[in-house]
Design an enzyme around this catalytic site. Structure first.
Site, mmCIF file in Angstrom:
data_model
loop_
_atom_site.group_PDB
_atom_site.id
_atom_site.type_symbol
_atom_site.label_atom_id
_atom_site.label_comp_id
_atom_site.label_asym_id
_atom_site.label_seq_id
_atom_site.Cartn_x
_atom_site.Cartn_y
_atom_site.Cartn_z
ATOM 1 N N GLY A 1 0.798 -1.213 0.000
ATOM 2 C CA GLY A 1 0.000 0.000 0.000
ATOM 3 C C GLY A 1 0.830 1.261 0.000
ATOM 4 O O GLY A 1 1.965 1.296 -0.495
ATOM 5 N N CYS A 2 0.279 2.301 0.595
ATOM 6 C CA CYS A 2 0.812 3.652 0.437
ATOM 7 C C CYS A 2 2.202 3.858 1.025
ATOM 8 O O CYS A 2 2.929 4.737 0.581
ATOM 9 C CB CYS A 2 -0.167 4.659 1.057
ATOM 10 S SG CYS A 2 -1.772 4.719 0.229
#
Length: 350
Positions: free
Chosen positions: A142-143
């Site tokens: 993810g981020c």
């Protein structure tokens, strides 16, 4: 010490922000949440988001195609698009770098698709790199995966002084928008766009020197950000409570000390904060009591590109490199809920 010698970014051609807003409002038509959605979208701080899809393929106005409808393609078809578009967008960013030199390692981060041979192998072949180039693929984090990719490059360079690492992040979030009738997932989808970044990390030359890492996992937060593989792509859940939980976490003295390295916030010249959304940037700015304007580079990336998952932080760092800050902190947040970061500072080279 390892340093980022060069960093470049790339976005696709289709700006679909306004089309997505119109489409999302169609999903909420007749509900009282429609006006709330419109108000929150106007306050999001996002003016543009970009997609690898063509306007025709996206079928934004009809709400069909990848955005729902009776003929919405399955995960397999979306991954076929990823297999072609992800390497192309990554290579677009790489092409903006200066002379690559002899690349010894590739570290690729991506959470929006799967393909084998991987994006790392495709890039190596397309660039004509040596057969013995070593590869690392960081997936589904993810981020905050950009931090993991840069820290991995740092470890490689610190263990092999002659290493020259190509770091790539590429995310195609717009392959995964889902037809929804609830405001929370539609607002979550309103944050994300596509983007790629590439960097050279080595032990010599001028650049952003990468220092110690930062990591913190929040208790009882595993359901705040989730990313599930379903029959029509990857479905994200992004809770509205995320900014409050981040603010509470960074207010803890031990977390704040880890972020600042024991310094006062006024002694830090640059803040590279993942532009996950306006409320997240506000939570960090208020929680750390930063001076107004401290996160302008992050807000500019949010405004111009939205949240591009792992690529977002690289876009922010690209801007910050131009300032050549003596001391800086990079932070990103993602599934877990977890925070990952690192300290950095400009060096003029050897």
């Amino acid at each position: 010490m390892a340093r980022i010698n060069a960093l470049a970014t790339a976005i696709p051609e289709l700006d679909f922000e306004q089309d997505y807003r119109r489409w999302a409002l169609l999903q909420l038509e007749g509900q009282r949440e429609a006006k709330l959605y419109e108000r929150m979208a106007d306050r999001s701080g996002i003016e543009h988001r970009w997609s690898v899809l063509s306007a025709q393929d996206a079928r934004l106005h009809q709400g069909e195609g990848l955005y729902g409808g009776p003929d919405a393609p399955g995960t397999a078809q979306r991954m076929q698009i990823y297999a072609t578009a992800a390497p192309e967008l990554a290579l677009k960013a790489i092409a903006k770098l200066p002379d690559l030199g002899r690349i010894t390692h590739i570290v690729v981060s991506s959470c929006t698709g799967f393909v084998a041979p991987g994006v790392d192998q495709i890039i190596a072949r397309r660039l004509g790199l040596a057969d013995d180039v070593e590869r690392v693929l960081i997936g589904f984090m993810g981020c905050y995966a950009a931090v993991t990719a840069l820290r991995t490059a740092r470890h490689i360079v610190r263990s092999e002084a002659e290493a020259r690492v190509l770091v790539v992040t590429v995310e195609l979030s717009t392959l995964h928008h889902q037809q929804e009738i609830d405001i929370e997932p539609l607002l979550a989808g309103a944050q994300f766009g596509d983007g790629a970044a590439a960097a050279i990390v080595s032990a010599s030359g001028a650049g952003l020197e990468l220092h110690s890492g930062i990591a913190a996992a929040l208790e009882d937060s595993a359901d705040l950000i989730t990313w599930d593989i379903i029959d029509t792509g990857f479905k994200m859940r992004l809770s509205g409570d995320v900014p409050n939980r981040i603010a509470a976490a960074i207010a803890r003295p031990e977390v704040r000390a880890a972020i600042t390295g024991g310094l006062d916030v006024s002694q830090i010249d640059a803040w590279a904060i993942h532009a996950g959304g306006r409320s997240i940037l506000d939570a960090v700015e208020n929680g750390l009591e930063l001076a107004r304007g401290s996160l302008e580079d992050s807000r500019a990336v949010l405004r111009e590109c939205g949240n591009m998952s792992s690529s977002t932080l690289m876009f922010v760092l690209e801007r910050i490199m131009k300032h050549q800050p003596a001391r800086g902190v990079a932070l990103a947040f993602g599934p877990g809920l977890a925070m990952e970061g690192l300290h950095f500072g400009w060096t003029g080279g050897d």
